[in-house]
Design an enzyme around this catalytic site. Sequence first.
Site, PDB file in Angstrom:
ATOM      1  N   HIS A 113       0.850  -1.200   0.000  1.00 14.87           N
ATOM      2  CA  HIS A 113       0.000   0.000   0.000  1.00 14.87           C
ATOM      3  C   HIS A 113       0.877   1.238   0.000  1.00 14.87           C
ATOM      4  O   HIS A 113       2.095   1.136   0.091  1.00 14.87           O
ATOM      5  CB  HIS A 113      -1.013  -0.037   1.146  1.00 14.87           C
ATOM      6  CG  HIS A 113      -0.452   0.066   2.536  1.00 14.87           C
ATOM      7  ND1 HIS A 113       0.365  -0.908   3.089  1.00 14.87           N
ATOM      8  CD2 HIS A 113      -0.590   1.017   3.493  1.00 14.87           C
ATOM      9  CE1 HIS A 113       0.676  -0.561   4.325  1.00 14.87           C
ATOM     10  NE2 HIS A 113       0.122   0.616   4.588  1.00 14.87           N
ATOM     11  N   HIS A 166       1.395   3.911   1.971  1.00 12.62           N
ATOM     12  CA  HIS A 166       1.917   4.676   3.111  1.00 12.62           C
ATOM     13  C   HIS A 166       3.443   4.789   3.046  1.00 12.62           C
ATOM     14  O   HIS A 166       4.136   3.861   2.620  1.00 12.62           O
ATOM     15  CB  HIS A 166       1.484   4.036   4.434  1.00 12.62           C
ATOM     16  CG  HIS A 166       0.047   4.312   4.767  1.00 12.62           C
ATOM     17  ND1 HIS A 166      -0.692   3.511   5.602  1.00 12.62           N
ATOM     18  CD2 HIS A 166      -0.786   5.316   4.362  1.00 12.62           C
ATOM     19  CE1 HIS A 166      -1.930   4.007   5.710  1.00 12.62           C
ATOM     20  NE2 HIS A 166      -1.996   5.096   4.964  1.00 12.62           N
ATOM     21  N   ASP A 196       5.799   4.568   5.147  1.00 15.97           N
ATOM     22  CA  ASP A 196       6.632   3.562   5.810  1.00 15.97           C
ATOM     23  C   ASP A 196       6.598   2.220   5.060  1.00 15.97           C
ATOM     24  O   ASP A 196       7.115   1.209   5.562  1.00 15.97           O
ATOM     25  CB  ASP A 196       6.221   3.387   7.281  1.00 15.97           C
ATOM     26  CG  ASP A 196       4.792   2.906   7.453  1.00 15.97           C
ATOM     27  OD1 ASP A 196       3.893   3.427   6.771  1.00 15.97           O
ATOM     28  OD2 ASP A 196       4.574   1.995   8.269  1.00 15.97           O
ATOM     29  N   HIS A 197       6.035   2.235   3.858  1.00 21.85           N
ATOM     30  CA  HIS A 197       6.038   1.033   3.002  1.00 21.85           C
ATOM     31  C   HIS A 197       6.622   1.302   1.619  1.00 21.85           C
ATOM     32  O   HIS A 197       7.069   0.370   0.949  1.00 21.85           O
ATOM     33  CB  HIS A 197       4.614   0.455   2.884  1.00 21.85           C
ATOM     34  CG  HIS A 197       4.050   0.075   4.216  1.00 21.85           C
ATOM     35  ND1 HIS A 197       3.938  -1.223   4.629  1.00 21.85           N
ATOM     36  CD2 HIS A 197       3.637   0.843   5.257  1.00 21.85           C
ATOM     37  CE1 HIS A 197       3.462  -1.249   5.869  1.00 21.85           C
ATOM     38  NE2 HIS A 197       3.267  -0.003   6.268  1.00 21.85           N
ATOM     39  N   HIS A 241      -7.518  -0.885   5.482  1.00 17.72           N
ATOM     40  CA  HIS A 241      -6.509   0.018   6.042  1.00 17.72           C
ATOM     41  C   HIS A 241      -6.332   1.197   5.085  1.00 17.72           C
ATOM     42  O   HIS A 241      -6.352   2.359   5.498  1.00 17.72           O
ATOM     43  CB  HIS A 241      -5.210  -0.763   6.208  1.00 17.72           C
ATOM     44  CG  HIS A 241      -4.047   0.041   6.714  1.00 17.72           C
ATOM     45  ND1 HIS A 241      -4.007   0.597   7.973  1.00 17.72           N
ATOM     46  CD2 HIS A 241      -2.873   0.384   6.124  1.00 17.72           C
ATOM     47  CE1 HIS A 241      -2.853   1.244   8.126  1.00 17.72           C
ATOM     48  NE2 HIS A 241      -2.153   1.127   7.021  1.00 17.72           N
ATOM     49  N   ASP A 293      -0.121  -3.959   6.229  1.00 14.24           N
ATOM     50  CA  ASP A 293      -0.806  -3.478   7.432  1.00 14.24           C
ATOM     51  C   ASP A 293      -2.261  -3.938   7.471  1.00 14.24           C
ATOM     52  O   ASP A 293      -3.112  -3.261   8.043  1.00 14.24           O
ATOM     53  CB  ASP A 293      -0.773  -1.938   7.488  1.00 14.24           C
ATOM     54  CG  ASP A 293       0.613  -1.379   7.760  1.00 14.24           C
ATOM     55  OD1 ASP A 293       1.557  -2.161   7.989  1.00 14.24           O
ATOM     56  OD2 ASP A 293       0.752  -0.143   7.733  1.00 14.24           O
ATOM     57  N   HIS A 349       4.739  -4.750  10.687  1.00 20.05           N
ATOM     58  CA  HIS A 349       5.094  -4.041  11.928  1.00 20.05           C
ATOM     59  C   HIS A 349       5.246  -5.014  13.092  1.00 20.05           C
ATOM     60  O   HIS A 349       4.557  -6.032  13.158  1.00 20.05           O
ATOM     61  CB  HIS A 349       4.010  -3.015  12.311  1.00 20.05           C
ATOM     62  CG  HIS A 349       3.949  -1.822  11.409  1.00 20.05           C
ATOM     63  ND1 HIS A 349       4.735  -0.715  11.596  1.00 20.05           N
ATOM     64  CD2 HIS A 349       3.217  -1.579  10.300  1.00 20.05           C
ATOM     65  CE1 HIS A 349       4.469   0.182  10.645  1.00 20.05           C
ATOM     66  NE2 HIS A 349       3.545  -0.326   9.838  1.00 20.05           N
TER      67      HIS A 349
HETATM   68 FE    FE Z   1       2.687   0.707   8.115  1.00 13.70          FE
HETATM   69 ZN    ZN Z   2      -0.005   1.570   6.568  1.00 15.48          ZN
END
Ligand code: FE
Ligand code: ZN
Length: 256
Positions: A57, A59, A61-62, A115, A134, A172
């Site tokens: 996805h 985001h 942090d990905h 999400h 996530d 995570h």
């Molecule tokens: Fe994340």
């Molecule tokens: Zn995420």
Amino acid sequence: MGSLEIVQIPVLTDNYVYLVHEPSTGATGVVDPAVAEPVLAALGTRSWRLGHILNTHHHGDHVGGNLALKQATGATVVGPRADAARIPGLDVAVGDGETVRLGAAEATVFDVPGHTRGHIAYWFRAADALFCGDTLFALGCGRLFEGTPVQMWASLTKLRGLPDATRVYCAHEYTQSNARFALTVEPDNAALVARASAVDAARARGRPTVPSTLVEERATNPFLRPDSAAIRRRLGLAAAEDAAVFAEVRRRKDQF
Ligand code: FE
Ligand code: ZN
């Protein structure tokens, strides 16, 4: 050709990035590179050449390492069609039921919105490996930023039906706090109580609690257990739809 070598790279505060290496051809991918440098270092020590970036996805942090890794290695960026415009450097858009090849290995893609609206998961069936970003966490699930509980429950239902031995490579290390919450929902689940103390012991030694297996998640993750009579009794939702029970568990976790 079932075997895959999977390298777990902890980055940022609690993210996991994964290298996925198919030994018969040397094909190598990376799942959700939050950052580029640790990925390049892990590739370098193994003399692996990065061919694919697999995003679940959009985001940061990905996908934060996408462009730098693409620049450094020429890797092909694969990500969700439903979110094509939000994946940096996207080359190949994929959706539900499609196949992604990594050398001799194959992953089936699942659309798992909830999400985010475009979230996908990659299931390497022959290797019993699920990269679910996530959406599903060890003892938890992702927050509903862009989806409804009904959507997320449908997404989790797809993942819940995979084989017992499936290893759940989520993005995570949230397991310890997830366990504390899970115990408030199903305190008399003996498997959950045992798992929570195993998680505490692993974290006390600085060990990862990821991957878990799907059989463990089905037995202990409250977000996969809306059909549990004990959870339903505790929430006062004995006769509700599974999606409504899921929604209440998610609502409580948001306030936990
Ligand atoms: Fe994340
Ligand atoms: Zn995420």
